[in-house]
Design an enzyme around this catalytic site. Structure first.
Site, PDB file in Angstrom:
ATOM      1  N   ASP A  88       0.690  -1.568   0.316  1.00  0.00           N
ATOM      2  CA  ASP A  88      -0.301  -0.073   0.228  1.00  0.00           C
ATOM      3  C   ASP A  88       1.122   1.445  -0.233  1.00  0.00           C
ATOM      4  O   ASP A  88       1.367   1.540   0.820  1.00  0.00           O
ATOM      5  CB  ASP A  88      -0.838  -0.186   1.422  1.00  0.00           C
ATOM      6  CG  ASP A  88      -2.097   1.004   1.764  1.00  0.00           C
ATOM      7  OD1 ASP A  88      -2.917   1.152   0.313  1.00  0.00           O
ATOM      8  OD2 ASP A  88      -2.636   1.871   2.016  1.00  0.00           O
ATOM      9  N   ASP A 480     -31.309   6.341  32.032  1.00  0.00           N
ATOM     10  CA  ASP A 480     -29.027   6.531  32.824  1.00  0.00           C
ATOM     11  C   ASP A 480     -29.827   7.341  33.744  1.00  0.00           C
ATOM     12  O   ASP A 480     -30.995   7.673  33.643  1.00  0.00           O
ATOM     13  CB  ASP A 480     -29.110   8.191  31.113  1.00  0.00           C
ATOM     14  CG  ASP A 480     -27.294   7.426  31.825  1.00  0.00           C
ATOM     15  OD1 ASP A 480     -26.903   7.248  32.609  1.00  0.00           O
ATOM     16  OD2 ASP A 480     -26.950   7.411  30.392  1.00  0.00           O
ATOM     17  N   GLY A 506     -32.579   6.607  36.118  1.00  0.00           N
ATOM     18  CA  GLY A 506     -32.052   5.297  36.975  1.00  0.00           C
ATOM     19  C   GLY A 506     -30.830   4.926  37.318  1.00  0.00           C
ATOM     20  O   GLY A 506     -30.190   5.041  36.094  1.00  0.00           O
ATOM     21  N   ASP A 507     -30.465   3.614  37.963  1.00  0.00           N
ATOM     22  CA  ASP A 507     -28.659   3.402  38.069  1.00  0.00           C
ATOM     23  C   ASP A 507     -28.946   2.050  38.103  1.00  0.00           C
ATOM     24  O   ASP A 507     -30.026   1.078  38.732  1.00  0.00           O
ATOM     25  CB  ASP A 507     -28.067   3.520  39.350  1.00  0.00           C
ATOM     26  CG  ASP A 507     -27.329   2.998  39.472  1.00  0.00           C
ATOM     27  OD1 ASP A 507     -26.846   2.087  38.590  1.00  0.00           O
ATOM     28  OD2 ASP A 507     -26.630   3.355  40.727  1.00  0.00           O
ATOM     29  N   PHE A 508     -28.437   1.234  36.759  1.00  0.00           N
ATOM     30  CA  PHE A 508     -28.958   0.264  36.083  1.00  0.00           C
ATOM     31  C   PHE A 508     -28.479  -1.074  37.676  1.00  0.00           C
ATOM     32  O   PHE A 508     -28.030  -2.186  37.125  1.00  0.00           O
ATOM     33  CB  PHE A 508     -28.276  -0.387  35.136  1.00  0.00           C
ATOM     34  CG  PHE A 508     -26.760   0.106  34.160  1.00  0.00           C
ATOM     35  CD1 PHE A 508     -26.113   0.078  34.752  1.00  0.00           C
ATOM     36  CD2 PHE A 508     -27.181   1.186  32.905  1.00  0.00           C
ATOM     37  CE1 PHE A 508     -25.036   0.099  34.655  1.00  0.00           C
ATOM     38  CE2 PHE A 508     -25.743   1.469  33.212  1.00  0.00           C
ATOM     39  CZ  PHE A 508     -24.829   1.136  33.581  1.00  0.00           C
ATOM     40  N   ARG A 523     -20.873   0.338  24.609  1.00  0.00           N
ATOM     41  CA  ARG A 523     -19.856   1.554  25.351  1.00  0.00           C
ATOM     42  C   ARG A 523     -20.063   1.825  26.714  1.00  0.00           C
ATOM     43  O   ARG A 523     -19.731   3.118  27.200  1.00  0.00           O
ATOM     44  CB  ARG A 523     -19.058   2.324  24.153  1.00  0.00           C
ATOM     45  CG  ARG A 523     -18.850   1.942  23.198  1.00  0.00           C
ATOM     46  CD  ARG A 523     -18.921   3.440  22.116  1.00  0.00           C
ATOM     47  NE  ARG A 523     -17.930   4.635  22.910  1.00  0.00           N
ATOM     48  CZ  ARG A 523     -16.699   4.801  22.649  1.00  0.00           C
ATOM     49  NH1 ARG A 523     -15.957   3.713  21.714  1.00  0.00           N
ATOM     50  NH2 ARG A 523     -16.228   5.539  23.254  1.00  0.00           N
TER      51      ARG A 523
HETATM   52  O1  LIG Z   1       4.239   8.336  -8.159  1.00  0.00           O
HETATM   53  C1  LIG Z   1       3.567   7.336  -8.297  1.00  0.00           C
HETATM   54  N1  LIG Z   1       3.149   6.919  -7.217  1.00  0.00           N
HETATM   55  C2  LIG Z   1       1.251   6.293  -7.118  1.00  0.00           C
HETATM   56  C3  LIG Z   1       1.436   5.280  -7.958  1.00  0.00           C
HETATM   57  C4  LIG Z   1       0.577   4.237  -7.624  1.00  0.00           C
HETATM   58  O2  LIG Z   1      -0.794   4.745  -6.906  1.00  0.00           O
HETATM   59  C5  LIG Z   1      -1.294   3.145  -6.451  1.00  0.00           C
HETATM   60  C6  LIG Z   1      -0.915   2.898  -4.925  1.00  0.00           C
HETATM   61  O3  LIG Z   1      -2.225   2.999  -3.832  1.00  0.00           O
HETATM   62  P1  LIG Z   1      -2.446   1.418  -3.882  1.00  0.00           P
HETATM   63  O4  LIG Z   1      -1.262   1.679  -2.702  1.00  0.00           O
HETATM   64  O5  LIG Z   1      -4.025   1.551  -2.467  1.00  0.00           O
HETATM   65  O6  LIG Z   1      -2.325   0.551  -4.446  1.00  0.00           O
HETATM   66  P2  LIG Z   1      -3.901  -0.018  -5.602  1.00  0.00           P
HETATM   67  O7  LIG Z   1      -3.430   0.645  -7.210  1.00  0.00           O
HETATM   68  O8  LIG Z   1      -4.762   0.116  -5.418  1.00  0.00           O
HETATM   69  O9  LIG Z   1      -3.832  -1.390  -5.958  1.00  0.00           O
HETATM   70  P3  LIG Z   1      -3.534  -2.232  -4.947  1.00  0.00           P
HETATM   71  O10 LIG Z   1      -4.668  -3.607  -5.282  1.00  0.00           O
HETATM   72  O11 LIG Z   1      -2.546  -3.090  -4.430  1.00  0.00           O
HETATM   73  O12 LIG Z   1      -4.726  -1.887  -3.512  1.00  0.00           O
HETATM   74  C7  LIG Z   1      -0.475   1.984  -6.857  1.00  0.00           C
HETATM   75  O13 LIG Z   1      -1.357   1.714  -7.807  1.00  0.00           O
HETATM   76  C8  LIG Z   1       0.903   3.035  -7.111  1.00  0.00           C
HETATM   77  O14 LIG Z   1       1.725   1.835  -8.262  1.00  0.00           O
HETATM   78  C9  LIG Z   1       1.810   5.364  -9.295  1.00  0.00           C
HETATM   79  O15 LIG Z   1       2.096   4.762 -10.135  1.00  0.00           O
HETATM   80  N2  LIG Z   1       3.024   6.377  -9.625  1.00  0.00           N
END
Ligand SMILES: O=c1[nH]cc([C@@H]2O[C@H](COP(=O)(O)OP(=O)(O)OP(=O)(O)O)[C@@H](O)[C@H]2O)c(=O)[nH]1
Length: 621
Positions: A88, A480, A506-508, A523
């Site tokens: 990511d 409550d 009231g107090d439960f 919660r």
């Molecule tokens: O310079 C660049 N910066 C980023 C990217 C591309 O951006 C996406 C980032 O998104 P993510 O990590 O959520 O990935 P997804 O594309 O959604 O694919 P997943 O199936 O893995 O969630 C990523 O594709 C980078 O390559 C870029 O191309 N240039």
């Protein structure tokens, strides 16, 4: 021939890339990896605020993407792949996390924010090793992240618009693709370029080396391999394949990008490495970005609380954009102090700053204005005036026990209901939180079979009104303390039927509970120790007719999410130590509690990012 021997270690394994990103696929296949692509269906909507650092958020998202694919493939074929890779990529600037823009306007907001400035790109990566044990999926995760710094040039409005019209920003973190047209926006890059594109190949190979090529006795590099094995070790590496000692050392961590924030602390400097000339070069530990952010984190909270308390966001919602001097006049504060506070809020991503002055971000309009439908203003003011003070006694509580720390200020109830003012402060905080989660709690299960419900400790009635709205046949009683019900009228929703909700004081723990088919505890239980929880559940159980139910909502984790959730909930026990005598409980434990008190068919469901809901049905005694 495989150029990179560590990549070669994966050649005989079934490897899955849990990503739809064409860039990741290209980077890995260019490196010689053979893999199947199974895009993850994990929704990227973890609560960012619950992570100590942006990198921790990226790592957790990468992990969840990979685990979702591993589980899905195992469920479908009763056989998981050997290895699943998830990643990511996020961009961070001034404490704000930018992901992929949702539309052109969003892309414009992101690019204007990055314009002329330096920002960080983090890619979190998870390498999940899967195995099948008696038909059950077993996973071991190695995760890490890499950080690269990118500086944008000063770009004209026209160029930004034109770039957005090219369509390139839309599927890219931060709204640009450095590998294509977006490269024109960039003045310089510090760190791994491929990390910005979406996959830190170099760091990944080092991790594979740690996993598959453990150093042999006498290796000058010591136990921790933080470099890709050099060419003269190629043969040694292939010797290890299939032989003894080739088992992956899962769980190893470290690397230049650093640890998953909030995880293990940075390693101490290792032994001095010998360079080619025999001279010793000091091995530097990773820069402790996460730790420094944690050490400064309290200042960010205080800036947010103060801006809420001074109603900065209210003024800007009504009259923004405004210059610092005008805001200072409107909130009756010094120009210099207001200027500094506004700068801090802009750096934290709470305000926009343009030539016209300061204006609210979308999040500020939604949540930090005092009278918006989804306002968390009350929570900010409560945290500032009440919880902040309590946390200054954390050392005392840790050393001498909670009672000592709380002693001076009395019990939770004594403190909260000291005066109408403190009661209202608490109620406003709870109201904001309850409204945020009420719909998720009300719809976690289909409750349409019930015609009466009693929300115990239901405070302002935020959840009760949502239940009544969702289930038109349902009559809801909020039970409550009298101090609370007395002020509840001020929180009733406008323009909504309120006749289906009534308040009973009231107090439960001591007063007779109102009769109802369904009892709701949202919660509430985490505030109380085990003996009180048993007492309360046994009272509910004796009032509840067979077929009736009890619904418990808590920030509790499902078993399989325990590790991820532990980090999110990590601060809760501290709060409970200072605020009351309760403790957090897992969803499984809550289910067992309900069963022990005569409830059957106990089910658990998620309610948004924050809560889990447990529903039990009263069995015939
Ligand atoms: O310079 C660049 N910066 C980023 C990217 C591309 O951006 C996406 C980032 O998104 P993510 O990590 O959520 O990935 P997804 O594309 O959604 O694919 P997943 O199936 O893995 O969630 C990523 O594709 C980078 O390559 C870029 O191309 N240039």
């Amino acid at each position: 021939m495989v150029l990179c021997p560590v990549i070669g270690k994966l050649l005989h394994k079934h490897v899955v890339l849990a990503s739809a990103s064409p860039r990741r696929q290209e980077i890995l296949s260019n490196a010689g990896l053979r893999f199947e692509v199974v895009p993850s269906r994990f929704k990227e909507k973890l609560c960012k605020a619950s992570f100590p650092t942006p990198s921790a958020y990226a790592v957790e998202t990468a992990k969840q993407k990979a685990l979702e694919v591993a589980r899905r493939m195992h469920q479908k074929d009763l056989r998981a792949p050997d290895v699943v890779i998830g990643a990511d990529t996020i961009v961070t600037i001034g404490g704000l996390i930018l992901e992929k823009p949702v539309d052109k306007q969003d892309a414009y907001r992101m690019l204007s924010r990055l314009n002329g400035k330096e920002h960080s790109v983090f890619t979190g990566v998870a390498i999940v090793h899967c195995s099948d044990r008696d038909g059950r999926l077993h996973t071991e995760v190695l995760d890490f992240y890499e950080e690269t710094t990118v500086k944008f040039s000063e770009l004209s409005e026209e160029l930004l618009r034109e770039y957005i019209d090219s369509g390139e920003p839309m599927d890219k973190a931060g709204g640009y693709g450095i590998q294509a047209l977006g490269g024109m926006l960039v003045e310089h890059v510090r760190g791994d370029f491929l990390n910005v594109v979406g996959f830190p190949l170099n760091h990944f190979c080092k991790k594979l080396a740690q996993l598959y090529c453990p150093p042999r006795p006498g290796d000058v590099r010591g136990a921790e391999r933080d470099s890709i094995p050099a060419v003269d070790t190629f043969e040694d590496l292939s010797d290890l394949e299939g032989g003894g000692g080739s088992d992956p050392a899962w769980g190893g961590r470290g690397g230049r990008g650093g640890e998953e924030a909030g995880g293990a602390p940075p390693q101490a400097p290792g032994p001095r490495d010998a360079d080619l000339n025999g001279a010793a070069e000091e091995k530097r530990p990773p820069f402790p970005t996460g730790l420094l952010e944690l050490m400064e984190g309290f200042k960010a909270s205080k800036a947010l609380f103060t801006a809420c308390k001074l109603n900065v966001f209210d003024v800007l919602r009504d009259q923004g954009p405004l210059k610092a001097v005008d805001i200072a006049r409107k909130i009756n504060a010094s120009v210099c102090g207001t200027g500094r506070l506004l700068e801090a809020c802009a750096a934290l991503g709470l305000l926009h700053k343009t030539d016209a002055g300061y204006s609210n971000t979308e999040a500020a309009d939604l949540h930090l204005v005092s009278d918006s439908a989804h306002s968390l203003h009350g929570l900010a003011v409560y945290n500032d005036s009440h919880v902040w003070d309590l946390f200054t006694h954390l050392d005392l509580a840790a050393r001498d026990g909670a009672e000592q720390a709380r002693g001076a200020s009395g019990t939770k109830a004594e403190r909260l209901f000291q005066s109408a003012e403190t009661t209202l402060l608490f109620m406003r905080a709870m109201h904001g939180l309850s409204k945020l989660t009420a719909r998720d709690v009300a719809t976690a299960f289909d409750l349409s079979r019930f015609t009466s419900a009693c929300d115990l400790g239901g405070c302002t009635g935020a959840l009760a009104h949502e239940l009544a709205r969702e289930y038109p046949r349902l009559q809801v009683t909020v039970f409550d303390l009298p101090d609370v019900t007395e002020h509840a009228r001020g929180f009733q929703p406008d323009g909504q039927r309120t006749e289906h909700v009534r308040f009973v004081p009231g107090d439960f723990f001591t007063d007779a509970l109102p009769r109802a088919q369904l009892y709701v505890l949202s919660r509430v239980l985490h505030d109380w120790p085990d003996d009180r929880v048993h007492h309360l559940l046994s009272r509910i159980s004796s009032c509840c007719e067979p077929g009736g139910g009890v619904l418990v909502a808590e920030a509790a984790a499902m078993e399989e999410e325990e590790a991820a959730a532990a980090r999110r909930r990590g601060l809760q026990p501290l709060g409970l130590l200072l605020l009351g005598a309760g403790r957090p409980r897992s969803a499984r434990e809550l289910g067992q509690l309900l069963q022990r008190h005569g409830f059957r068919d106990v089910r658990v469901a998620p309610a948004g990012d924050l809560l889990r809901v447990v529903l039990g049905t009263r069995a015939a005694p």
